[in-house]
Design an enzyme around this catalytic site. Structure first.
Site, PDB file in Angstrom:
ATOM      1  CB  CYS A  68      32.860  36.658  40.537  1.00 38.22           C
ATOM      2  SG  CYS A  68      32.030  35.837  39.179  1.00 38.22           S
TER       3      CYS A  68
ATOM      4  CG  HIS B 225      36.569  34.320  37.860  1.00 35.82           C
ATOM      5  ND1 HIS B 225      36.245  32.995  37.685  1.00 35.82           N
ATOM      6  CD2 HIS B 225      35.384  34.986  37.897  1.00 35.82           C
ATOM      7  CE1 HIS B 225      34.929  32.870  37.622  1.00 35.82           C
ATOM      8  NE2 HIS B 225      34.380  34.049  37.758  1.00 35.82           N
TER       9      HIS B 225
END
Ligand SMILES: NC(=O)c1ccc[n+]([C@@H]2O[C@H](COP(=O)([O-])OP(=O)(O)OC[C@H]3O[C@@H](n4cnc5c(N)ncnc54)[C@H](OP(=O)(O)O)[C@@H]3O)[C@@H](O)[C@H]2O)c1
Length: 350
Positions: free
Chosen positions: A131, A255
């Site tokens: 990710c 993120h």
């Protein structure tokens, strides 16, 4: 062959699997049957996908009978064991774990960047990148094709859900434990109050932890090594210089990455912004004078990667600094996996 392929979602009950069911329900429906698979702990649970309740079945060889494509949203060791079993039955496995990403017979695919690689899959397995890597790939690939990428220096600000459902649960518990207490101002305060760190090495609430994953060679964390090695593989740049420092912050999902990118050619701020504005999978949100820059709170629940704070280095005319945010459970995991699976599904109706 012109039929809708049957899909299995392995790990349908997890943090990524849960988002996957929402994504499958919202995107164009290219699937025949959708079968939901998890551990024996979850067998019999009923989950909703495409507006219908579907019973979860336990992972077994028979669970892949009649399935054409299987997404694996499970821990590394479960994928390592079961993706080859599914592939041996003729199922195309799209794996979200870290088990196969660096296997040279397994393509590592970001559809906006290297979709064609998904067709070359000698093991019958396609890997989905980590990710953190995924958060910057669409934007950097677009800049690379214009300027030629030479080096990346990355600092990540990673959400709790990157550590799975247990990471989310731990952060929520910790928030409850500190709310209204005034702790967090004295050395060691949090350690005294928080009994359970969950999957993190120290309390995450009111904190920043420069650690994600396990200890690798030379003091690098496994997450930092993934950013380096996966970026090289996806971009086809085996000599790309990459230094990453991965930091966990008390955000639930999304993120963020601060990236210093050095190119072969001179860059300009305006031209780089134009490239990013046109890049597939990217939203440019870059007007600091108007208070416009991406934050996890603005980005969570959305599909693209958001890019802002685009600046040319004051010291190097070939370098750019940028700030990127991407929902780690969507583009960083479930969405990219769904996009790869759809590429394979298109082969069934071509
Ligand atoms: N979270 C992220 O941001 C992110 C991003 C990219 C990639 N990934 C990767 O995606 C994978 C899943 O992550 P996650 O965050 O969704 O983890 P998670 O929330 O812990 O969910 C794990 C899933 O795997 C299932 N599972 C565990 N052991 C199993 C077994 N022995 N047999 C069958 N199923 C089993 C669980 O089923 P039960 O509910 O029945 O236990 C659950 O559905 C991991 O490889 C992770 O590294 C995660």
């Amino acid at each position: 062959m012109t039929r809708k392929p049957n899909l299995a979602v392995v790990g349908a009950t997890g943090a990524v699997g849960t988002v996957m069911l929402g994504i499958l329900s919202a995107r164009e429906d290219v699937w025949g049957e959708i079968r939901l698979i998890a551990s024996p702990r979850s067998a019999g649970r009923r989950l909703t996908v495409r507006g219908e309740e579907v019973e979860v079945v336990a992972l077994s060889e028979e669970a892949f009978d009649g399935i054409d494509i299987a997404m694996f949203d499970v821990p590394d060791e479960v994928s390592a064991q079961w993706a080859p079993i599914a592939a041996a039955k003729g199922v195309v496995a799209v794996d979200n774990s870290g088990a196969f990403r660096m296997d040279e017979d397994v393509p590592l695919v970001v559809p906006e960047v290297n979709a064609a690689a998904a067709r070359l899959r000698p093991r019958g397995i396609i890997a989905n990148p980590n990710c953190t890597t995924l958060t910057m790939m669409c934007g950097l690939a677009a800049l690379h094709s214009e300027y030629g990428l030479r080096e990346l220096v990355v600092a990540s600000y990673q959400a709790a859900s990157g550590a799975g459902q247990s990471g989310v649960d731990a952060l929520r518990d910790q928030i409850e434990q500190v709310a209204g207490t005034g702790v967090g101002e004295q050395t060691g305060d949090l350690r005294a109050v928080i009994a359970d760190n969950g999957p993190f090495p120290t309390p995450l609430v009111l904190n920043a932890i420069p650690w994600a994953g396990s200890l690798g060679e030379g003091g690098w964390s496994s997450e930092e090594l993934k950013v380096r090695n996966e970026s090289r593989k996806i971009l086809g740049l085996p000599d790309l210089k990459v230094s990453a420092t991965c930091v966990r912050i008390p955000v639930i999902t999304t993120h963020a990455l601060a990236v210093h990118a050095v190119f072969e050619r001179e860059v300009s701020q305006e031209h780089a912004q134009e490239i990013l504005r046109d890049a597939p999978g990217v939203v440019l949100y870059d007007d600091p004078a108007a208070g416009e820059f991406p934050t996890p709170n603005d980005v969570v629940g959305t599909d693209p990667t958001w890019v802002g704070r685009v600046r040319r280095s004051l010291d190097d005319p070939s370098a750019l600094d940028l700030f990127l945010c991407g929902d780690n459970l969507r583009k960083g995991a479930a969405l990219n996996t769904a996009q790869i699976a759809e590429l394979v599904a298109a082969e069934f109706t071509a």
